[in-house]
Design a protein around this motif. Structure first.
Motif, mmCIF file in Angstrom:
data_model
loop_
_atom_site.group_PDB
_atom_site.id
_atom_site.type_symbol
_atom_site.label_atom_id
_atom_site.label_comp_id
_atom_site.label_asym_id
_atom_site.label_seq_id
_atom_site.Cartn_x
_atom_site.Cartn_y
_atom_site.Cartn_z
ATOM 1 N N GLU A 48 -0.441 -5.908 1.322
ATOM 2 C CA GLU A 48 0.976 -5.759 1.003
ATOM 3 C C GLU A 48 1.266 -4.601 0.047
ATOM 4 O O GLU A 48 2.148 -4.677 -0.793
ATOM 5 N N ARG A 85 1.373 -8.261 -3.398
ATOM 6 C CA ARG A 85 2.768 -8.658 -3.204
ATOM 7 C C ARG A 85 3.724 -7.506 -3.495
ATOM 8 O O ARG A 85 4.714 -7.658 -4.187
ATOM 9 N N SER A 86 3.379 -6.337 -3.025
ATOM 10 C CA SER A 86 4.203 -5.135 -3.197
ATOM 11 C C SER A 86 4.444 -4.795 -4.669
ATOM 12 O O SER A 86 5.468 -4.245 -5.026
ATOM 13 N N ASN A 123 -4.033 -9.506 -2.797
ATOM 14 C CA ASN A 123 -2.660 -9.377 -2.309
ATOM 15 C C ASN A 123 -1.779 -9.007 -3.494
ATOM 16 O O ASN A 123 -1.556 -9.823 -4.390
#
Length: 87
Positions: free
Chosen positions: A40, A6-7, A4
């Motif tokens: 993400e 998280r952008s 992930n």
């Protein structure tokens, strides 16, 4: 491996976008995984697919798949990207 990103949230990491991107990419390269799922993944840029193609090349992945969703209220395009070294 699933990760992930998280952008690529550089605000909480204290790193620039490029530094954070390079750091995460370096980690993936050290792991040398056959299949990588990135959660993400996002971009507010019109060049959404350029970084995916760059990652595909650097990871030596034969293919990638990107499933996206769009949040018009905040002009956000995000999703999941899967890279594979297999056909």
């Amino acid at each position: 491996m699933t990760y992930n990103i998280r952008s690529f949230n550089h605000v909480s990491s204290g790193l620039s976008n490029k530094e954070l991107h390079d750091s995460i990419l370096s980690f993936w390269l050290k792991k040398d995984v056959d299949i990588l799922c990135i959660q993400e993944y996002s971009s507010k840029s019109h060049a959404l697919y350029a970084p995916l193609k760059e990652m595909q090349t650097k990871l030596d992945a034969r293919k990638y798949y990107f499933e996206s969703y769009y949040a018009p209220g905040i002009e956000y395009l995000g999703g999941v990207a899967i890279f594979t070294k297999w056909d």
